[in-house]
Design an enzyme around this catalytic site. Structure first.
Site, PDB file in Angstrom:
ATOM      1  N   GLU A  64       1.384  -1.438  -0.355  1.00  0.00           N
ATOM      2  CA  GLU A  64      -0.304   0.308  -0.142  1.00  0.00           C
ATOM      3  C   GLU A  64       1.064   1.029   0.058  1.00  0.00           C
ATOM      4  O   GLU A  64       1.070   2.180  -0.882  1.00  0.00           O
ATOM      5  CB  GLU A  64      -0.974   0.099   1.209  1.00  0.00           C
ATOM      6  CG  GLU A  64      -2.266  -0.727   0.921  1.00  0.00           C
ATOM      7  CD  GLU A  64      -1.346  -2.402   1.509  1.00  0.00           C
ATOM      8  OE1 GLU A  64      -0.446  -2.139   1.448  1.00  0.00           O
ATOM      9  OE2 GLU A  64      -2.088  -3.391   1.007  1.00  0.00           O
ATOM     10  N   HIS A 133     -10.864  -3.674   9.642  1.00  0.00           N
ATOM     11  CA  HIS A 133     -11.471  -3.637   8.261  1.00  0.00           C
ATOM     12  C   HIS A 133     -12.920  -3.116   8.524  1.00  0.00           C
ATOM     13  O   HIS A 133     -13.327  -3.115   7.828  1.00  0.00           O
ATOM     14  CB  HIS A 133     -11.945  -5.384   7.771  1.00  0.00           C
ATOM     15  CG  HIS A 133     -10.546  -6.239   7.355  1.00  0.00           C
ATOM     16  ND1 HIS A 133      -9.743  -6.684   7.849  1.00  0.00           N
ATOM     17  CD2 HIS A 133     -10.266  -6.288   6.000  1.00  0.00           C
ATOM     18  CE1 HIS A 133      -8.708  -7.476   7.398  1.00  0.00           C
ATOM     19  NE2 HIS A 133      -9.445  -7.187   5.686  1.00  0.00           N
TER      20      HIS A 133
END
Ligand code: TPP
Ligand code: MG
Lengths: 332, 341
Positions: A64, A133
């Protein structure tokens, strides 16, 4: 609105916007994890790789920080990348490039460059994906001058705002609530934009203003309908952009209704509700207030796995109804 | 041990058969079954709507978890991944409390707050699965730092997938573990894919173990579906770690049978590839065949293990169903160690 307007889901609307942007401009590329043959973790890119090929719909490794940085570098030098974080929670890994680089590069270089990158963040709770998440981190990014941060709540808006984001010369961060992906709504064909920085009054009312973001717009509208049956007339503002905030729309509404409630999913403390409240307290609308401002936000806890706890951790319709009723009637 | 090893070298027996008693080997088989049936049970409960959220199954990777954990003591520690059910059971977790966690009950390992992706059993040294790819790797290095500073003799294993090897955290962690000679073993379970992306498409080296050279530590490749091979590499790495010689990177080559998570169209791999692994390289079948060949167990013994495991799984699910749900009023419990107003 045109009777022939089709219905699309929120995720289809995003996909269509990306396809239109890519058709119109060779410089637009998509980057992210598993956005190619897999179609994206939430199937937002879907089959775009078949249409535009793997050179323009690029699967990145699970990297990322590097991936976001590559998108920033490409944006500075002539491409128009749309970078997908698989979950908004992984913004934490890309934070350096977003906050220290993308947001500041133009400023630090005295305006010599701009950073036309778009980053997409599937966000929010309600899927049982637990603490890492399910977060709503949009206020983190909204704290950073140099970024624009949007939270479209409808298929119509997400298409138009994504197209506005691609055309924008500065970095735009799009937070997409995961529970909205399947939501359907009218979406015009072809190219159109919805301006960044402009709120929308979704429901007009006299007694109370609710400023809501993302999925909470729909919950607030549902609550407003319930309370309409009790004679309480609520105005619901969909903020749509949290940086820059549309001050005027909110201030005008509060001057009209004299009561303000903010509803958002992110943790309540130090969030968008604090900003809106302070903004009103600092404005001429302050004198119009008939009651203290109320904020409904996420509980001061990570998102729990257990489904009942998960629901209890963020505002739900019954809670909004109760709080709005109390506020409208002056009960505190 | 050393003499047994010598005798074995002469007899050409695979490592595990020189290292472990027949009883231990039968228990390894039992635990491999326990992992598989646990995951099948979890999958089934998920399909029936008894479990919500998502889960990542390690079916096909059981030998890797067992081979690595076999030489670890209860005091040694591990960090695990989103695909962590096997690691958890291999490290000694009770399937009852795992099921209870999946059902969101207070009787679960994380009191219903964590679910599948955060399963942990701190009492047995499992510091937790992780929802963040590569998130557990630096934590393992930190645990190894503690072990070294405190001089408690513990070693730490960090499990992660092939996909994690492209995160910065992986590279930073290996470097620090190496410069500080920490007692940590990096175990990359390379199942060929990070979600849909093959290692060939994601990774610039042919083997993840090749990365070890950049951090001056041994890089060992094993057949992750061969229990004995994995255990042998684990023993060697643990010995090195306990001797203060520093970390090892083990690449355990294996395969996951199921999709990445609950939903997966398997568009990135072929049916033939999946079937080949399932029919020709299944870790449990391979191990069973070997155990029979070396006279460790017979068909009756295997049947008894299967029945016993089936009973344990059924009991585990019953236990999970009976447990209480958390109280909504306890929403903010566990956020801080001492309650904060
Ligand atoms: C930082 C981060 N990026 C992306 C993800 C989403 N994600 C979860 S598992 C996974 C694939 C991981 O692949 P690998 O490390 O090979 O483990 P495997 O799933 O194969 O066991 C991805 C991309 C994540 N959880 N965390
Ligand atoms: Mg993998």
């Amino acid at each position: 609105m045109d009777a022939a307007v089709r219905e699309l889901s929120y995720s289809q609307a995003i996909q269509e916007a990306m396809a239109i942007a890519m058709e119109a401009d060779e410089r637009v590329i998509l980057m992210g994890e598993d956005i190619g043959v897999y179609g994206g973790a939430f199937q937002v890119t879907g089959d775009l790789v078949e249409r535009f090929g793997p050179d323009r719909v690029m699967d990145t490794p699970i990297s990322e920080l590097g991936g976001a940085g590559v998108a920033v570098g490409a944006a500075v030098t002539g491409l128009r990348p749309i970078f997908e974080f698989q979950f908004s929670d992984f913004a934490t890994l890309g934070m350096e490039q977003i906050v220290n680089q993308a947001a500041k590069m133009r400023f630090m270089l005295g305006g010599e460059v701009s950073v036309p990158v778009v980053m997409r963040f599937p966000a929010g709770s309600g899927t049982g994906a637990a603490a890492q998440h399910s977060q709503s981190l949009e206020a983190w990014l909204a704290h950073v001058p140099g970024l624009k941060v949007i939270q479209p709540a409808t298929p119509h808006d997400v298409k138009g705002m994504l197209l506005a984001a691609v055309a924008d010369p500065d970095p735009v961060m799009i937070f997409e609530h995961k529970l909205l992906y399947k939501m359907k709504g009218p979406v015009p064909e072809g190219h159109y934009t919805v301006p960044i920085g402009k709120a929308e009054v979704r429901r007009e009312g006299r007694d109370l203003t609710i400023v809501a973001t993302s999925i909470m717009v729909h919950k607030a509208l549902e609550a407003a309908e319930t309370l309409a049956g009790e004679g309480i007339d609520i105005e619901v503002i969909d903020l749509r952009t949290i940086r820059p905030i549309d001050r005027e729309t909110v201030i005008e509404s509060v001057k009209k209704t004299s009561r303000l409630m903010c509803v958002y999913e992110a943790v309540k403390t130090l969030g968008i509700g604090a900003e809106i409240s302070a903004m009103i307290a600092e404005s001429e609308a302050f004198d119009y207030l008939d009651a203290p401002i109320v904020r409904l936000g996420g509980a001061e806890t990570p998102i729990p796995y257990n489904p009942e706890l998960e629901k209890a951790a963020v505002p739900q319709v019954p809670g909004i109804v109760a709080a709005a009723r109390d506020l409208a009637k002056g009960v505190r | 041990m050393a003499t047994a090893k010598k005798a074995a070298e002469q007899s050409n027996l695979p490592f595990a058969y020189t290292q472990y008693s027949h009883e231990q080997l039968r228990d390894v088989l039992r635990k491999m079954y326990l992992i598989r049936r646990f995951e099948e049970g979890a999958e089934d409960s998920y399909m029936r709507g008894l479990i919500h959220g998502t889960m990542h199954l390690s079916i096909g990777q059981e030998a890797s978890a067992m081979g690595i954990c076999m030489p670890l003591t209860d005091e040694d520690q591990i960090t695990s991944t989103h695909r962590g059910h096997g690691h958890s059971i291999a490290k000694g977790a009770d399937v009852k409390k795992m099921f209870a966690e999946f059902f969101g009950k207070t009787t679960g390992y994380c009191k219903g707050r964590g679910g599948s992706m955060h399963i942990a059993d701190v009492s047995k040294g499992n510091l937790g699965a992780n929802g963040i790819v590569a998130g557990g790797i630096p934590i393992a290095v930190g645990a190894a730092l503690s072990a070294k500073r405190l001089g408690n003799g513990k070693v730490v294993v960090s499990f992660f997938g092939d996909g994690a090897n492209n995160e910065g955290a992986f590279h930073e962690s290996l470097n620090m573990a190496s410069i500080w000679k920490l007692p940590v073993i990096f175990v990359c379970e390379n199942n060929g894919y990070g979600m849909s992306t093959s290692t060939a498409r994601s990774t610039a080296v042919a083997n993840i173990a090749d990365r070890a050279a950049a951090y001056s530590m041994p890089g060992v490749i094993v057949d992750g579906n061969n229990f004995s091979e994995v255990a042998e590499a684990s023993h060697a790495a643990i010995e090195r770690a306990r001797a203060g010689e520093g970390p090892t990177l083990i690449e355990s080559k294996t395969y996951r049978y199921r999709g990445h998570s609950k939903s997966d169209r398997n568009r990135y791999r072929t049916k033939e590839e999946i079937e080949d692994w399932m029919t020709n390289r299944d870790p449990i079948t391979l191990f069973e065949t070997e155990l029979k060949e070396f006279g460790v167990i017979d068909d009756k013994g295997i049947e008894a293990i299967r029945e016993d495991v089936a009973r344990e799984i059924a009991e585990g699910i019953e236990f999970a169903k009976e447990g209480p749900m958390p109280e909504i009023s306890d929403l903010a419990q566990f956020v801080y160690t001492e309650e904060v107003a």
